[in-house]
Enzyme design. Sequence first.
Site: not given
Length: 160
Positions: A114-115, A78-79, A129
């Site tokens: 993707m970000e 991924c860039h 969590d």
Amino acid sequence: MSEFTHIDAAGNPSMVDVSEKSITKRQAKARSVVVLDDAILEKLQNDEIHTKKGPVFQTAIIAGVMAAKRTGDLIPLCHPLGLENCQITIMLNAKKEVVIECMASLTGKTGVEMEALTGASIAALTVYDMCKAFSHSIIIKETRLIEKSGGKRDFKLDTE
């Protein structure tokens, strides 16, 4: 038929060469949905869940933005991108599910899907969590791209 973009002619993993792509405004929005059980939802006050670790949704927003900025470090090939904007919103829908949306944007040669997906995913994991002390019946039921624009082709999920 489309080909996988991260495989070279010899079948080896390869980073996509974006050097010939045009610089355009690129934006993407992703969504993660988290299902919390009643034991956790009872803790909801004024659109926030407070725990010993702190405010859940506010912490998840910060974690999601931090993750989106580090996507290139987390996903092979991924860039690494310098995001110009990343916004995360968290709300409850009519089914009392936690809906997390991450919008990422920049002006550049490659998209930010993707970000956006990473930001939404890590925000969802942060909710998990921080709430697991109350219950382990938490479900992260989906993470998906909602829309993207600015590249070769735009996309918008039909069910919006």
